[in-house]
Design a protein around this motif. Structure first.
Motif: not given
Length: 308
Positions: A91, A144, A278
């Motif tokens: 990711s 991701v 993230y």
């Protein structure tokens, strides 16, 4: 000519920066201006400009193919390096690799090229926006999600990504403009004029918002990873686009220069937005700031050479 183009760009960036630095506006207010540009002004500009043309005036397969090839070549190389050499997760690698092969086409590209070549800029930037919003960003989002879920439902991920894409006003403006061009649907004069008025605010406000957004950024994560992403985005990408357009397609000199300048521009703000989402805030903010500095130097140099 060079000062007439580069001068307003840096003045607007400086005004945005000083407005936040001197507390005339805060970063949230500047962010609202940026939101207006990306969700209202730019979609209106693309829709109005593209819908007023015929398909042969806005569709250039060679240009599209070269830019797509370079984008995904650099994204693929960066993804491999991010995951194998720099030891990021799947990711993280997907998000970081976005910075290696994507420019700030919508905001900065539209602003800069509009100052250089007027409404024709929409043709060149719209094709790149399609590449980025329809092909590249969905690829990143899918990777991701695949990296975050051990037993991922690929079909469900693709469905959610497509739904997110169709809710994007910039994507909708470009696609509607192209559809209108294909079927030669012309907007009523009053509507076209209103959209044009909205669109004309996009370039100055975009540069102003970007200048304000720089305040508070710092170079806390300067390392080989950041240097590679900036090197790929602001030096390798324009070089490959230039070589591809010059030697593998039959495009005009204007298109050659426009495509190369777009490729040389700073990384997009969505790179930092995804990084924050993230857990890669500093890992994306540092290369974004480095890219902003180098991108304007490279694009300014190219403008000085080609539009002197």
């Amino acid at each position: 000519m060079v000062f007439e183009v580069i001068g307003p760009i840096f003045l607007l960036l400086a005004l945005g920066y000083l407005s936040v630095r001197l507390n005339l506006l805060n970063k949230e207010q500047v962010g609202t201006i940026g939101g207006f540009v990306i969700k209202i002004a730019l979609p209106a500009l693309f829709f109005q400009s593209l819908s007023s043309k015929d398909l042969h005036q806005i569709w250039y397969p060679g240009y599209f193919f070269v830019y797509t090839s370079v984008t995904f070549l650099l994204f693929g190389i960066a993804y491999w390096l991010m995951s194998t050499h720099f030891k990021n997760t799947m990711s993280q690698s997907a998000v970081l690799s976005l910075g290696a092969g994507m420019s700030n086409t919508g905001l900065i590209g539209t602003a800069v090229l509009s100052l250089l070549i007027g409404q024709k800029a929409m043709t060149y930037t719209s094709l790149v926006v399609i590449i980025e919003s329809v092909l590249l960003i969905p690829t990143v989002l899918i990777l991701v999600q695949l990296g975050m879920q051990q037993k991922a439902n690929v079909a469900e991920i693709v469905k959610k990504t497509a739904f997110t894409l169709f809710k994007n006003p910039l994507f909708a403006g470009v696609m509607l403009g192209i559809i209108f061009a294909i079927f030669q649907i012309r907007l009523p004069h009053q509507i076209s004029h209103v959209l044009l008025m909205l669109g004309q605010t996009a370039s100055p406000l975009a540069l102003f918002a970007i200048g304000g957004g720089i305040v508070g950024m710092s170079l806390k994560y300067v390392n080989a990873q950041s240097f590679y992403l900036v090197f790929s985005s602001n030096l390798v990408m324009p070089l490959l686009v230039y070589l591809g357009l010059r030697y593998f397609t039959d495009v005009s000199q204007e298109m050659l220069h426009a495509g190369t300048i777009i490729a040389s521009l700073p990384m997009p703000t969505i790179f930092a937005i995804l990084g924050q989402a993230y857990g890669l805030n500093e890992k994306t903010l540092t290369p974004l700031l480095m890219s902003t500095i180098l991108g304007f130097i490279v694009s300014g140099t190219l403008i000085s050479i080609w539009w002197a």
